[in-house]
Design a protein around this motif. Structure first.
Motif, PDB file in Angstrom:
ATOM      1  N   SER A 187       0.908  -1.187   0.121  1.00 57.12           N
ATOM      2  CA  SER A 187      -0.014  -0.050   0.032  1.00 57.12           C
ATOM      3  C   SER A 187       0.865   1.290  -0.009  1.00 57.12           C
ATOM      4  O   SER A 187       1.769   1.300   0.954  1.00 57.12           O
ATOM      5  CB  SER A 187      -0.848  -0.028   1.297  1.00 57.12           C
ATOM      6  OG  SER A 187      -1.452   1.072   1.182  1.00 57.12           O
ATOM      7  N   ASN A 189      -0.015   3.743   1.209  1.00 59.68           N
ATOM      8  CA  ASN A 189      -0.380   4.436   2.366  1.00 59.68           C
ATOM      9  C   ASN A 189       1.073   4.431   3.577  1.00 59.68           C
ATOM     10  O   ASN A 189       1.127   5.082   4.238  1.00 59.68           O
ATOM     11  CB  ASN A 189      -1.506   3.877   3.079  1.00 59.68           C
ATOM     12  CG  ASN A 189      -2.647   4.474   2.292  1.00 59.68           C
ATOM     13  OD1 ASN A 189      -3.003   5.428   1.715  1.00 59.68           O
ATOM     14  ND2 ASN A 189      -3.832   3.773   2.568  1.00 59.68           N
ATOM     15  N   GLU A 241      -5.023   3.622  12.794  1.00 56.42           N
ATOM     16  CA  GLU A 241      -4.657   3.960  11.575  1.00 56.42           C
ATOM     17  C   GLU A 241      -3.941   2.921  10.656  1.00 56.42           C
ATOM     18  O   GLU A 241      -4.340   2.370   9.570  1.00 56.42           O
ATOM     19  CB  GLU A 241      -4.230   5.443  11.289  1.00 56.42           C
ATOM     20  CG  GLU A 241      -5.188   6.470  11.641  1.00 56.42           C
ATOM     21  CD  GLU A 241      -4.737   7.742  11.301  1.00 56.42           C
ATOM     22  OE1 GLU A 241      -3.258   7.669  10.678  1.00 56.42           O
ATOM     23  OE2 GLU A 241      -5.009   8.871  11.514  1.00 56.42           O
ATOM     24  N   GLU A 244      -5.695  -0.585  10.477  1.00 55.59           N
ATOM     25  CA  GLU A 244      -6.737  -0.313   9.409  1.00 55.59           C
ATOM     26  C   GLU A 244      -5.977  -0.245   7.956  1.00 55.59           C
ATOM     27  O   GLU A 244      -6.657  -1.145   7.209  1.00 55.59           O
ATOM     28  CB  GLU A 244      -7.573   0.955   9.630  1.00 55.59           C
ATOM     29  CG  GLU A 244      -8.397   0.941  10.924  1.00 55.59           C
ATOM     30  CD  GLU A 244      -9.063   2.292  11.153  1.00 55.59           C
ATOM     31  OE1 GLU A 244      -9.019   2.989  10.240  1.00 55.59           O
ATOM     32  OE2 GLU A 244      -9.957   2.205  11.969  1.00 55.59           O
ATOM     33  N   ASN A 245      -4.879   0.125   7.967  1.00 53.06           N
ATOM     34  CA  ASN A 245      -4.545   0.101   6.747  1.00 53.06           C
ATOM     35  C   ASN A 245      -3.868  -1.085   6.377  1.00 53.06           C
ATOM     36  O   ASN A 245      -3.936  -1.731   5.053  1.00 53.06           O
ATOM     37  CB  ASN A 245      -3.019   1.180   6.612  1.00 53.06           C
ATOM     38  CG  ASN A 245      -3.711   2.384   6.259  1.00 53.06           C
ATOM     39  OD1 ASN A 245      -3.922   2.745   5.145  1.00 53.06           O
ATOM     40  ND2 ASN A 245      -3.575   3.480   7.207  1.00 53.06           N
ATOM     41  N   GLU A 248      -6.737  -3.348   5.184  1.00 55.28           N
ATOM     42  CA  GLU A 248      -6.964  -3.073   4.008  1.00 55.28           C
ATOM     43  C   GLU A 248      -6.476  -3.714   2.906  1.00 55.28           C
ATOM     44  O   GLU A 248      -6.811  -4.052   1.751  1.00 55.28           O
ATOM     45  CB  GLU A 248      -6.961  -1.308   3.719  1.00 55.28           C
ATOM     46  CG  GLU A 248      -7.635  -0.930   2.499  1.00 55.28           C
ATOM     47  CD  GLU A 248      -9.323  -1.126   2.340  1.00 55.28           C
ATOM     48  OE1 GLU A 248      -9.774  -1.103   1.161  1.00 55.28           O
ATOM     49  OE2 GLU A 248      -9.758  -1.269   3.603  1.00 55.28           O
TER      50      GLU A 248
END
Length: 259
Positions: A187, A189, A241, A244-245, A248
């Motif tokens: 990711s 992110n 956070e 959650e990433n 995902e």
């Protein structure tokens, strides 16, 4: 101690296993989040890259596309550039340009034979070298990649002492944390967070996965959390956070494999 020090070696076997057992994906027919990073990691596993080298390739890829419009480039061609470049950055001697060309080509074109030393081969070689130069210029020659892996190893060693060897060895915390960290590199992110925060977030997820409570910590008091002595500026918000990433990433991977 051995559990912690060998975790990167174990991760290399995990990545190779995943590449060998995953459902073959026709990458060119997929247009979903995480497709190209998955391609990078499949190629990295086939090239038998060290986990640090593969993670470095992913970070270079994400950093490049943070600076440019994805629609302006062939993402799969660009992806071969970081694979080759990461081998140089991390001095991974197993990464050879001919191997990168053949693995990148055969992974993208399932069932095809490796490219012969003909015009197509030299054209692909030139394209990868040009991609490498483009990436380097776009990143202003800043190829100093600070990966979270070294911090994770340090934190795991400290945490192993806190919880005790018996508890630590009762569940594969180190293996899980290393897997979460490596998979988070799928990711873009991951670029939003400091490497120290990424390491703590992945380790926290591993602890929660196996229900391990760190002694002398108070979940209701932010200042008494186990990670505060390790990373003072890490917060509970950062923790959730990052978790959650990571989750995902697995959702996207599950969707791609089911398609």
């Amino acid at each position: 101690m051995k559990n912690v020090l060998d975790v990167m070696s174990m991760q290399q076997h995990v990545e190779l296993n995943k590449a060998q057992t995953m459902k073959p994906i026709d990458y060119r027919k997929m247009n979903k989040p995480g497709v190209v990073p998955m391609y990078i990691f499949e190629c990295a596993a086939k090239l038998k890259m060290k986990p640090l080298t593969a993670a470095c390739a992913a970070i270079v890829f994400h950093r490049f596309f943070r600076e440019v419009k994805a629609s302006d480039y062939d993402e799969f061609l660009i992806a071969a550039g970081p694979l080759y470049l990461a081998g140089k950055i991390k001095e991974d001697e197993s990464v050879k340009i001919r191997d990168v060309i053949n693995v990148a080509y055969c992974t993208l074109n399932r069932g095809n034979d490796p490219v012969d030393l003909n015009d197509e081969y030299w054209s692909m070689r030139d394209a990868i070298v040009q991609a490498e130069l483009l990436i380097t210029r776009t990143l202003c020659f800043d190829l100093n990649i600070d990966l979270a892996h070294k911090y994770l190893l340090h934190y795991m060693k400290t945490l192993q002492d806190w919880v005790g060897t018996e508890v630590w060895n009762s569940v594969p915390i180190a293996k899980a944390a290393a897997s979460y960290l490596q998979d988070f590199h799928h990711s873009a992110n991951i670029l939003k967070y400091k490497p120290t925060h990424v390491a703590i977030g992945c380790l926290s997820l591993a602890l929660q996965t196996y229900g391990i409570q760190v002694p002398l910590t108070d979940e209701s008091d932010e200042s008494a959390m186990w990670y505060k002595p390790l990373v003072k500026d890490f917060t509970r918000e950062n923790q959730w956070e990052i978790i959650e990433n990571v989750i995902e990433v697995y959702k996207n991977e599950g969707f791609l494999n089911a398609t």
